[in-house]
Design a protein around this motif. Structure first.
Motif, PDB file in Angstrom:
ATOM      1  N   ARG A 207       1.098  10.443  -3.496  1.00  0.00           N
ATOM      2  CA  ARG A 207       0.513  10.802  -2.199  1.00  0.00           C
ATOM      3  C   ARG A 207       1.509  10.422  -1.106  1.00  0.00           C
TER       4      ARG A 207
ATOM      5  N   GLU B 196       2.382   1.779  -3.444  1.00  0.00           N
ATOM      6  CA  GLU B 196       1.374   2.265  -4.394  1.00  0.00           C
ATOM      7  C   GLU B 196       1.055   3.733  -4.155  1.00  0.00           C
ATOM      8  N   ARG B 197       0.945   4.131  -2.886  1.00  0.00           N
ATOM      9  CA  ARG B 197       0.672   5.538  -2.575  1.00  0.00           C
ATOM     10  C   ARG B 197       1.838   6.421  -3.010  1.00  0.00           C
ATOM     11  N   HIS B 198       3.060   5.918  -2.837  1.00  0.00           N
ATOM     12  CA  HIS B 198       4.241   6.677  -3.251  1.00  0.00           C
ATOM     13  C   HIS B 198       4.261   6.866  -4.767  1.00  0.00           C
ATOM     14  N   LYS B 199       3.929   5.813  -5.505  1.00  0.00           N
ATOM     15  CA  LYS B 199       3.894   5.914  -6.964  1.00  0.00           C
ATOM     16  C   LYS B 199       2.786   6.849  -7.434  1.00  0.00           C
ATOM     17  N   ALA B 200       1.697   6.922  -6.673  1.00  0.00           N
ATOM     18  CA  ALA B 200       0.585   7.797  -7.033  1.00  0.00           C
ATOM     19  C   ALA B 200       0.849   9.251  -6.655  1.00  0.00           C
TER      20      ALA B 200
ATOM     21  N   LYS C  30       0.833  -1.204   0.000  1.00  0.00           N
ATOM     22  CA  LYS C  30       0.000   0.000   0.000  1.00  0.00           C
ATOM     23  C   LYS C  30       0.867   1.253   0.000  1.00  0.00           C
TER      24      LYS C  30
END
Length: 109
Positions: free
Chosen positions: A65, A59-63, A56
């Protein structure tokens, strides 16, 4: 001369803006590897949770956020450490409890 200084200054500010280090001081791949290792070498249920939180966070880092990524990354690190701590406690306390039990049985006889 003044134009050159302004040009150099604007170039440096542009380079700082594009090359500024991420405020997150975490290697997301390493976090995921530690979580997978905690599944194998630690308490499995806590390791699985750590892996889910590490994914998670990645994924947040890639997005983009970063605040959420830091939050989930910190949670994953806590579960990784808890997984290893539980496993080490079981490795240390298991033999100690067996020794204490055999001592108690020997004293009872």
């Amino acid at each position: 001369m003044e134009d050159e200084e302004k040009a150099v200054e604007s170039l440096m500010s542009n380079m700082e803006a594009t090359c500024s280090p991420s405020p997150i001081r975490c290697c997301w791949l390493r976090l995921r590897c530690w979580a997978a290792t905690s599944i194998i070498c630690g308490c499995t249920c806590l390791g699985v949770l750590a892996l889910a939180f590490a994914i998670k966070a990645e994924e947040r880092h890639k997005a983009g956020r970063s605040e959420e990524a830091v939050h989930w990354g910190a949670r994953a690190r806590r579960f990784i450490l808890a997984s290893f701590a539980v496993w080490l406690a079981a490795l240390i306390l298991g033999p100690m409890l067996l020794w204490l039990l055999s001592y108690a049985i020997a004293q009872a006889e």
